[in-house]
Design an enzyme around this catalytic site. Structure first.
Site, PDB file in Angstrom:
ATOM      1  N   GLU A 177      24.624  -1.648 -73.406  1.00  0.00           N
ATOM      2  CA  GLU A 177      25.684  -1.394 -74.386  1.00  0.00           C
ATOM      3  C   GLU A 177      26.560  -0.203 -73.973  1.00  0.00           C
ATOM      4  OE1 GLU A 177      26.459  -0.657 -79.172  1.00  0.00           O
ATOM      5  OE2 GLU A 177      24.490  -0.241 -78.334  1.00  0.00           O
ATOM      6  N   LYS A 214      26.151  -5.875 -74.666  1.00  0.00           N
ATOM      7  CA  LYS A 214      26.681  -5.607 -76.009  1.00  0.00           C
ATOM      8  C   LYS A 214      27.954  -4.790 -75.842  1.00  0.00           C
ATOM      9  CE  LYS A 214      25.592  -3.874 -80.625  1.00  0.00           C
ATOM     10  NZ  LYS A 214      24.540  -3.564 -81.609  1.00  0.00           N
TER      11      LYS A 214
END
Length: 298
Positions: A177, A214
């Site tokens: 992420e 992500k």
């Protein structure tokens, strides 16, 4: 090796991932949104008890099942907690059909070159082994990109993939992420650099090694399509990044192959004072809304 049934669900089933992983720094804000102010509790232990109760209420709601919620990202304390006497990871998978993930990062370093890399994680292997033993399928770790600085973004992505390889080595699925701040004055330019840096790192992964990504919903719709299609990517999920539920879902609906992994947007309409009937109805409506944006693309 990752769990084959969980992997199959995560790679192919329709739905989205719920992010229930607010940690120490973001917990007060999550509780405020829920209607619990700092004056309602004393100290960290009571704070974490209250946020766990909120998460249990979400996880045990009738609509929170694997039919639409593919996975849930947990804070370490949530992983170690229980729902009606059953450990959270096994409750999620065995009772709800929801794949459990664990947030493993320990926060962010101070900004340098327009980014914040992750703090060091010297006890990561110990945490990964403990998570695996509890039935955790994968992990999530967050960095933040504030400006379109090539050196800074390259450092973020390199660190993310270095840790991801460590996670893969422990038999877990990493969610990488590198969040681009929605407030960045150079968001679109940062996304261009980020896409190239991620693609380069993906190409270096050994055959058979896979990750999840992500990412902030991009300024240009379908900008991350090459990453969605990459052979080493199981799934690309989107963070809400501070957008409202309505805005996040609208933007996500234009990005084919991206599904939601929302935190604030999932819980923004939930309040501690709601009756169980009202709470469950509100959560069900939000789950339907996020599911639709993840599955039905325009």
């Amino acid at each position: 090796m990752v769990d084959a049934k969980m992997l199959n669900k995560m790679s192919s089933a329709p739905g989205f991932i719920a992010a229930l992983d607010q940690s120490g720094g973001s917990t007060p804000g999550a509780l405020r949104l829920y209607g619990v102010s700092e004056s309602d509790y004393q100290g960290d232990e009571e704070m974490f008890r209250l946020v766990h109760a909120m998460r249990v209420r979400i996880m045990s709601a009738p609509a929170f099942t694997g039919d639409k919620v593919l996975g849930a990202i947990l804070f370490e304390r949530t992983m170690d907690g229980d729902v009606d006497g059953e450990p959270v990871p096994s409750y999620l998978w065995e009772k709800r059909g929801v794949v459990p993930f664990l947030k493993v990062d320990k926060g962010l370093n101070a900004e340098e070159n327009g980014v914040q890399t992750m703090k060091s994680m010297p006890d990561l292997d110990t945490l990964l082994i403990r998570g695996r033993e509890k039935g955790i399928f994968g992990t999530k770790m967050r960095s933040v990109i504030g400006h379109a600085d090539k050196a800074g973004i390259a450092a973020v992505v390199e660190q993310q993939f270095q840790v991801a390889r460590q996670i893969i080595g422990q038999g877990l699925m990493p969610i990488i992420e590198p969040e681009v701040s929605i407030k960045s004055p150079t968001k679109e330019q940062a996304e261009a650099i980020l896409r190239d840096e991620i693609a380069q790192q993906l190409d270096k992964l050994p055959a058979g090694e896979t990750v999840m990504l992500k990412l902030t919903i991009p300024t240009v719709a379908d900008f991350y399509a090459p990453l969605v299609a990459h052979k080493s990517v199981i799934r690309v999920v989107a963070l809400s990044g501070g957008y409202s539920t309505v805005d996040a879902c609208e933007k996500l609906s234009h990005n084919h192959g991206m599904i939601a992994s929302f935190s604030r947007a999932l819980a923004e309409n939930l309040r501690v004072t709601m009756s169980d009937a009202d709470f469950n109805a509100s959560l069900a409506a939000t789950i339907d809304q996020i599911y639709a944006a993840s599955v039905n693309k325009s």
